[in-house]
Design an enzyme around this catalytic site. Structure first.
Site, PDB file in Angstrom:
ATOM      1  N   LYS A   1       0.863  -1.181   0.000  1.00 60.83           N
ATOM      2  CA  LYS A   1       0.000   0.000   0.000  1.00 60.83           C
ATOM      3  C   LYS A   1       0.901   1.233   0.000  1.00 60.83           C
ATOM      4  O   LYS A   1       1.917   1.269   0.699  1.00 60.83           O
ATOM      5  CB  LYS A   1      -0.884  -0.027   1.240  1.00 60.83           C
ATOM      6  CG  LYS A   1      -1.885   1.108   1.366  1.00 60.83           C
ATOM      7  CD  LYS A   1      -2.732   0.914   2.614  1.00 60.83           C
ATOM      8  CE  LYS A   1      -3.770   1.999   2.801  1.00 60.83           C
ATOM      9  NZ  LYS A   1      -4.580   1.771   4.028  1.00 60.83           N
TER      10      LYS A   1
ATOM     11  N   SER B   1      -9.797  -0.587   7.413  1.00 63.28           N
ATOM     12  CA  SER B   1      -9.128  -0.364   6.133  1.00 63.28           C
ATOM     13  C   SER B   1      -8.423  -1.576   5.549  1.00 63.28           C
ATOM     14  O   SER B   1      -7.988  -1.543   4.409  1.00 63.28           O
ATOM     15  CB  SER B   1      -8.127   0.787   6.260  1.00 63.28           C
ATOM     16  OG  SER B   1      -8.815   2.010   6.345  1.00 63.28           O
TER      17      SER B   1
ATOM     18  N   SER C   1      -9.334   1.612   3.316  1.00 58.26           N
ATOM     19  CA  SER C   1      -8.548   2.409   2.380  1.00 58.26           C
ATOM     20  C   SER C   1      -7.499   1.604   1.622  1.00 58.26           C
ATOM     21  O   SER C   1      -6.879   2.108   0.697  1.00 58.26           O
ATOM     22  CB  SER C   1      -7.844   3.544   3.123  1.00 58.26           C
ATOM     23  OG  SER C   1      -6.914   3.039   4.075  1.00 58.26           O
TER      24      SER C   1
END
Length: 566
Positions: free
Chosen positions: A178, A282, A258
């Site tokens: 990420k 997330s 996210s």
């Protein structure tokens, strides 16, 4: 920027035109994955218009493609390497890699059927094939490690001199990160234009992965600032990466956030695994929305240093994989006490001392939410199967527990924690911000490009007047409330874990600092993935993984998105 991209694309000349014609024009009964072509910008107006009445308000996108990222700058450095791989090469490797777990892939390495170089090229081939086609791209991969193929070749040479038993199972396995996790050789942007030139060094967990031989393949998109920027905006959108799309329904289903790119990339086999981060939901949300396994560990089990923060109270990274055994392997490779993280602990468990073939639900005791049993057929049917497999399940009513003040934890923590990250990790000559206030001011200078969905959360963060003493009281109260929410049933009935759906109870697990693990449970009639989530007490990850492995083996639910099976 669009004109610059177009000029670069035109310079490719007739050869690219011919390849593009073949790629999009040839239609046969049997699809065959084609050699990669570089990115050609397209008019997204029609796609946006088709989505303007979407039943989910925040999926009425204002844009799909990033206004600042030149995809060909991302994909050019490795283009020549990937282009040398033929469709025949890809087909030969496909049964050895696609949807296979890490132990199986490693067995193919040991047998000589596969090399780490070929493994890396296989994943890159898929990424180039799907991400450079405007009919299938997911806006998932936003940076690639330009030296990853060379690194794989070095591991292959090392492989000739060592035996598999001397290495961690993560050795030679390509991992995606990420893009709020620091990794040398690639920018760490958190999706924000203000950080586009942030060439931070490796985060602690990345150093741990590399020390065991893992290959960092690249970076994936995310909800900008880990979805702590705008209100009511799409999950999976960032100014750097554009709008991440769900492979099970592009422009139809949400990606979850996210860690959107981490979930989508694993779902379509762009790497063996990805690393996400979670403050509240997330990892659980994009894992469940993309039919992958996602673990949000106990806060402190994994280091957070070198990761763009929201909250030093609640943040944690975690592994996202296609199956449970891979999740345990990736988790174990990131463990380690980090002196730079005050919550970091030494783990006494290896997460590799069990075999998924021998796991069982016999004697395990779970708690199930009564309202979910009554309202969700897939949840109820899964629990019935678990009972048939020997598990005991107690249905309970969730206590009413308030979480007032939760937002203030995030607001004040980020106001305090982000400047510490910026001072320690970024070059002030390349990153034009030193605080949340700086970031908000930077964004406001060009709101159309930098914050097309606004920055209401940033504004609220700056307006939050919670005092130091008030914040300490909120943290204590919410931690106690979160633990009471689960412990009332867990302690009364002697439960091993509580079962939830997707990220439904992520907020309670967040403030309690409890681990949560989600695995594929089902698909809706429309084809949208749904996850079964296990929540346990602190540092029970090993037990959660074993129980989840038993359910995974019992159901065998996960399947590739239909448009990505080639």
């Amino acid at each position: 920027m669009a004109s610059t991209i177009t000029k670069r694309t035109k310079m490719k000349g007739l050869l690219v035109t011919i390849i593009i014609t073949f790629f999009f024009g040839c239609k046969t009964e049997k699809k065959e994955i084609a050699p990669p072509v570089l990115w050609t910008p397209y008019d997204e107006t029609e796609a946006l218009r088709a989505n303007e009445d979407h039943e989910v308000d925040r999926m009425r996108y204002r844009l799909i493609e990033s206004k600042v990222l030149d995809k060909n700058e991302v994909f050019n450095p490795l283009y020549e390497e990937v282009s040398q791989m033929t469709a025949g090469d890809y087909r030969a490797l496909k049964p050895l890699i696609l949807e296979q777990d890490i132990p199986t892939i490693q067995s193919h390495i040991v047998s000589g059927m596969l090399t780490y170089e070929k493994l890396v090229l296989f994943y890159l081939y898929r990424i180039y094939h799907y991400e450079l086609n405007n009919k299938t791209h997911l806006n998932t991969v936003i940076a690639l490690n330009p030296s990853v193929v060379d690194e794989a070749r070095k591991l292959d040479k090392l492989n000739e001199r060592t035996t598999a038993g001397q290495r961690h199972p993560i050795h030679g396995i390509p991992i995606l990160l990420k893009d709020n996790i620091g990794a040398s050789g690639m920018p760490t942007t958190a999706g924000a234009i203000a950080l586009r030139d942030n060439n931070a060094s490796d985060a602690f967990i990345v150093r741990q992965l590399k020390s065991k031989g893992a290959l960092i393949l690249g970076k994936v998109n995310l909800s900008e600032w880990a979805y702590f920027l705008c209100e009511g905006c799409p999950v999976g959108y960032s100014a750097i990466g554009g709008q991440t799309l769900n492979p099970y329904g592009r422009m139809v289903f949400e990606t979850g956030g996210s860690s959107s790119g981490s979930g989508t990339s694993v779902a379509v086999n762009y790497a063996a695994a990805a690393i996400g981060t979670e403050t509240s939901g997330s990892i659980l949300s994009p894992s469940s929305k993309n039919s992958v396994v996602g673990l949000k560990p106990t806060v402190g089990l994994l280091s957070r240093s070198g990761i763009v923060p929201i909250s030093s109270t609640l943040d944690t990274p975690g592994p996202m994989t296609k199956n449970v055994i891979d999740n345990a392997i990736v988790l174990s490779a990131m463990l380690g006490r980090d002196e730079a993280d005050e919550k970091s602990v030494v783990s006494t468990e290896t997460f590799l001392d069990w075999n998924t073939q021998t796991v069982s639900l016999l004697g395990k005791h779970f708690g199930a939410f009564r309202n979910l049993m009554e309202e969700n057929d897939r949840y109820r049917k899964t629990i019935e199967k678990m009972r048939e497999a020997g598990a005991k399940v107690t249905v309970f009513d969730a206590p009413e527990v308030p979480l007032q003040g939760f937002l203030s934890i995030l607001n004040i923590d980020m106001r305090n924690d982000l400047p510490l990250y910026l001072i320690s990790q970024t070059d002030k000559n390349k990153v034009p911000i030193r605080s949340v206030a700086d970031a908000a001011q930077f964004n406001a200078q060009d709101s159309t490009v930098r914050i097309p969905y606004g920055q209401a959360i940033f504004t609220g963060m700056l307006d939050d007047t919670t005092t130091v003493e008030g914040l300490a009281r909120i943290k204590r109260r919410l931690k106690n409330n979160g633990r009471h929410f689960f412990d009332k049933a867990m302690d009364k009935h002697g439960l091993d874990a509580i079962l939830s759906i997707n990220n439904y109870h992520a907020g309670y697990a967040a403030v309690a600092e409890y681990p949560a693990l989600t695995i594929p449970m089902a698909y809706t009639d429309a084809g949208e993935p749904v996850g079964l989530t296990f929540i346990g007490k602190p540092f029970t990850e090993n037990q959660l993984l074993q129980m989840a492995a038993a359910v995974e083996a019992m159901q065998k639910i996960r399947k590739l998105p239909s448009d990505f099976i080639d």
